[in-house]
Design a protein around this motif. Structure first.
Motif, PDB file in Angstrom:
ATOM      1  N   GLN A 186       1.260  -1.091   0.206  1.00  0.00           N
ATOM      2  CA  GLN A 186      -0.253  -0.276  -0.027  1.00  0.00           C
ATOM      3  C   GLN A 186       0.655   1.212  -0.102  1.00  0.00           C
ATOM      4  N   ASN A 187       1.866   1.331  -1.432  1.00  0.00           N
ATOM      5  CA  ASN A 187       1.981   2.778  -0.854  1.00  0.00           C
ATOM      6  C   ASN A 187       2.305   2.968  -2.845  1.00  0.00           C
ATOM      7  N   ASN A 188       3.648   3.610  -3.258  1.00  0.00           N
ATOM      8  CA  ASN A 188       3.568   3.970  -4.272  1.00  0.00           C
ATOM      9  C   ASN A 188       4.828   3.529  -5.616  1.00  0.00           C
ATOM     10  N   LEU A 189       5.531   2.482  -5.515  1.00  0.00           N
ATOM     11  CA  LEU A 189       6.151   1.695  -5.365  1.00  0.00           C
ATOM     12  C   LEU A 189       6.673   1.387  -6.792  1.00  0.00           C
ATOM     13  N   THR A 190       7.590   2.153  -7.703  1.00  0.00           N
ATOM     14  CA  THR A 190       6.985   1.483  -9.203  1.00  0.00           C
ATOM     15  C   THR A 190       8.374   0.505  -9.355  1.00  0.00           C
ATOM     16  N   GLY A 191       8.290  -0.066 -10.747  1.00  0.00           N
ATOM     17  CA  GLY A 191       9.894  -0.309 -10.700  1.00  0.00           C
ATOM     18  C   GLY A 191       9.855  -2.364 -10.936  1.00  0.00           C
ATOM     19  N   HIS A 192      10.955  -2.469 -10.865  1.00  0.00           N
ATOM     20  CA  HIS A 192      10.809  -4.589 -11.037  1.00  0.00           C
ATOM     21  C   HIS A 192      11.222  -4.620  -9.152  1.00  0.00           C
ATOM     22  N   VAL A 193      10.777  -5.796  -8.904  1.00  0.00           N
ATOM     23  CA  VAL A 193      10.979  -6.699  -7.746  1.00  0.00           C
ATOM     24  C   VAL A 193      12.666  -7.043  -8.088  1.00  0.00           C
ATOM     25  N   PRO A 194      13.269  -6.631  -6.523  1.00  0.00           N
ATOM     26  CA  PRO A 194      14.452  -6.930  -6.748  1.00  0.00           C
ATOM     27  C   PRO A 194      15.517  -8.678  -6.574  1.00  0.00           C
ATOM     28  N   SER A 195      15.786  -9.063  -7.259  1.00  0.00           N
ATOM     29  CA  SER A 195      15.903 -10.384  -6.832  1.00  0.00           C
ATOM     30  C   SER A 195      16.291 -10.889  -5.147  1.00  0.00           C
ATOM     31  N   PHE A 196      15.625 -11.516  -4.481  1.00  0.00           N
ATOM     32  CA  PHE A 196      15.827 -12.348  -3.033  1.00  0.00           C
ATOM     33  C   PHE A 196      16.053 -13.196  -3.207  1.00  0.00           C
ATOM     34  N   ALA A 197      17.024 -13.664  -4.193  1.00  0.00           N
ATOM     35  CA  ALA A 197      17.886 -14.953  -4.058  1.00  0.00           C
ATOM     36  C   ALA A 197      18.617 -15.613  -2.430  1.00  0.00           C
ATOM     37  N   ASN A 198      19.019 -14.272  -2.445  1.00  0.00           N
ATOM     38  CA  ASN A 198      20.305 -14.487  -1.144  1.00  0.00           C
ATOM     39  C   ASN A 198      19.488 -14.044   0.059  1.00  0.00           C
ATOM     40  N   SER A 199      18.421 -13.887   0.143  1.00  0.00           N
ATOM     41  CA  SER A 199      17.691 -13.528   1.838  1.00  0.00           C
ATOM     42  C   SER A 199      17.501 -14.413   2.322  1.00  0.00           C
ATOM     43  N   PRO A 200      17.064 -14.533   3.695  1.00  0.00           N
ATOM     44  CA  PRO A 200      16.396 -15.072   4.725  1.00  0.00           C
ATOM     45  C   PRO A 200      15.197 -14.364   4.625  1.00  0.00           C
ATOM     46  N   VAL A 201      14.360 -13.403   4.784  1.00  0.00           N
ATOM     47  CA  VAL A 201      12.988 -13.370   4.591  1.00  0.00           C
ATOM     48  C   VAL A 201      12.225 -14.457   4.343  1.00  0.00           C
ATOM     49  N   LYS A 202      11.316 -14.491   4.729  1.00  0.00           N
ATOM     50  CA  LYS A 202      10.695 -15.162   5.698  1.00  0.00           C
ATOM     51  C   LYS A 202       9.008 -14.684   4.650  1.00  0.00           C
ATOM     52  N   PHE A 203       8.361 -13.986   5.514  1.00  0.00           N
ATOM     53  CA  PHE A 203       7.240 -12.949   4.750  1.00  0.00           C
ATOM     54  C   PHE A 203       7.415 -11.645   3.646  1.00  0.00           C
ATOM     55  N   MET A 204       6.997 -11.160   2.745  1.00  0.00           N
ATOM     56  CA  MET A 204       7.195 -10.239   2.156  1.00  0.00           C
ATOM     57  C   MET A 204       5.834 -10.221   1.752  1.00  0.00           C
ATOM     58  N   HIS A 205       5.414  -8.957   1.695  1.00  0.00           N
ATOM     59  CA  HIS A 205       4.391  -8.173   1.393  1.00  0.00           C
ATOM     60  C   HIS A 205       4.731  -7.155   0.732  1.00  0.00           C
ATOM     61  N   LEU A 206       4.131  -7.049  -0.546  1.00  0.00           N
ATOM     62  CA  LEU A 206       4.490  -5.969  -1.921  1.00  0.00           C
ATOM     63  C   LEU A 206       2.707  -5.527  -2.682  1.00  0.00           C
ATOM     64  N   ASN A 207       1.961  -6.238  -1.527  1.00  0.00           N
ATOM     65  CA  ASN A 207       1.080  -5.745  -2.689  1.00  0.00           C
ATOM     66  C   ASN A 207       0.534  -4.250  -2.897  1.00  0.00           C
ATOM     67  N   ASN A 208      -0.407  -3.828  -3.303  1.00  0.00           N
ATOM     68  CA  ASN A 208      -1.114  -2.688  -3.636  1.00  0.00           C
ATOM     69  C   ASN A 208      -0.142  -1.663  -3.936  1.00  0.00           C
ATOM     70  N   ASN A 209       0.757  -1.723  -4.634  1.00  0.00           N
ATOM     71  CA  ASN A 209       2.138  -0.945  -5.728  1.00  0.00           C
ATOM     72  C   ASN A 209       1.566  -0.309  -6.282  1.00  0.00           C
ATOM     73  N   HIS A 210       2.806  -0.172  -7.366  1.00  0.00           N
ATOM     74  CA  HIS A 210       2.494   0.238  -9.066  1.00  0.00           C
ATOM     75  C   HIS A 210       3.986  -0.471  -9.134  1.00  0.00           C
ATOM     76  N   LEU A 211       4.338  -1.780  -8.970  1.00  0.00           N
ATOM     77  CA  LEU A 211       5.871  -2.448  -9.592  1.00  0.00           C
ATOM     78  C   LEU A 211       4.704  -3.586 -10.475  1.00  0.00           C
ATOM     79  N   SER A 212       6.320  -3.203 -11.416  1.00  0.00           N
ATOM     80  CA  SER A 212       5.793  -3.704 -13.315  1.00  0.00           C
ATOM     81  C   SER A 212       6.297  -5.054 -13.620  1.00  0.00           C
ATOM     82  N   GLY A 213       7.018  -5.616 -12.966  1.00  0.00           N
ATOM     83  CA  GLY A 213       7.867  -6.946 -12.987  1.00  0.00           C
ATOM     84  C   GLY A 213       8.509  -7.307 -12.426  1.00  0.00           C
ATOM     85  N   LEU A 214       8.973  -8.031 -12.466  1.00  0.00           N
ATOM     86  CA  LEU A 214       9.947  -9.386 -11.095  1.00  0.00           C
ATOM     87  C   LEU A 214      11.257  -9.788 -12.157  1.00  0.00           C
ATOM     88  N   SER A 215      12.607  -9.920 -11.169  1.00  0.00           N
ATOM     89  CA  SER A 215      13.556 -10.516 -11.889  1.00  0.00           C
ATOM     90  C   SER A 215      13.453 -11.409 -12.233  1.00  0.00           C
TER      91      SER A 215
END
Length: 272
Positions: A186-215
């Motif tokens: 729920q922000n105004n983020l844009t662009g591609h979602v970067p790669s989280f291949a080396n991240s320990p993240v378990k819960f990721m909420h990126l919904n309700n933005n203006h993201l346009s692509g995936l790595s």
């Protein structure tokens, strides 16, 4: 009302009167002289009004302050967040506090400011070396997410939802070595979602933005991802690659609704 006794109580180290019906304002005089050794103050869940008295900063031993779920208004006194104060835990959520967040002292580990009326940009030093959990969700903050997050080596939880943040998701955020919970929804983020291949993240909420692509490579076989919410963005590419990557994870929840995906459902999706 919360009233101070007439004589000092030097043996008192903890005061917890949370979840009552206390009203009025926090006393602003003699707090330090009455409770010179106070370390923990919890006034949460009451009906306390008025501003946060700057005199609370004179409690030189206090490491934990919880004033959440009241009716406090005004700004955070600058001296409460001054460098050199031993404060480690500060919770001011669910009030009517406003103004900018001016400074984050080194030594603070938990900062919860959600559900207020804070405005402006995040302070340049908000990602210092001591923060473990930061919650600034449900405010009116603007600007970009600082890339200096790489300096916050201990950060594990980051909640920034329902603000007005813009720009792209910093690659430094995706490469953080300790981050396990990320909410930028729920922000105004844009662009591609970067790669989280080396991240320990378990819960990721990126919904309700203006993201346009995936790595190209979002996750790998070492990912610990349990929940991924990308719903209500503008993503149309690389869903097949991402689903293939997700087959390596421990994923339990995947939300992709409200995007621009086209074509058939990838076969891998049925095998997760």
């Amino acid at each position: 009302t919360f009233q101070l006794p007439m004589s000092p109580l030097p043996n008192i180290q903890t005061i917890d009167v949370s979840d009552n019906t206390i009203n009025g304002q926090i006393p602003s005089n003699n707090f330090n002289s009455i409770y010179p050794n106070l370390q923990h103050l919890n006034l949460s869940g009451n009906n306390i009004q008025g501003s946060i008295p700057s005199e609370l900063s004179q409690l030189s031993l206090m490491y934990s302050l919880d004033l959440s779920e009241n009716q406090l208004s005004g700004k955070i006194p600058e001296n409460i967040l001054a460098d050199g104060h031993p404060l480690q835990f500060l919770k001011l959520s669910n009030n009517m506090l406003e103004g900018p967040i001016l400074n984050i002292p080194n030594g603070l580990e938990t900062l919860i400011l959600s559900h207020n009326r804070f405005t402006g940009r995040l302070p340049s030093n908000i990602f210092n070396s001591s923060l473990v959990s930061l919650d600034v969700s449900n405010n009116h903050l603007v600007g970009k997410i600082p890339s200096r997050i790489k300096n916050s080596s201990r950060l594990k939880e980051l909640y920034m939802s329902n603000n007005h943040f813009e720009g792209s998701i910093p690659i430094e955020l995706a490469e953080h070595e300790d981050l396990t919970y990320l909410d930028l929804s729920q922000n105004n983020l844009t662009g591609h979602v970067p790669s989280f291949a080396n991240s320990p993240v378990k819960f990721m909420h990126l919904n309700n933005n203006h993201l346009s692509g995936l790595s190209k490579r979002m996750f790998n076989e070492n990912s610990s991802l349990v929940m991924l919410d990308l719903s209500y963005n503008e993503i149309s590419n690389n869903i097949q690659d991402m689903i293939q990557d997700l087959s390596y994870t421990r994923l339990n929840f995947l939300l992709l609704k409200g995007n621009h995906f086209i074509g058939d459902i990838p076969k891998q999706l049925c095998q997760l």
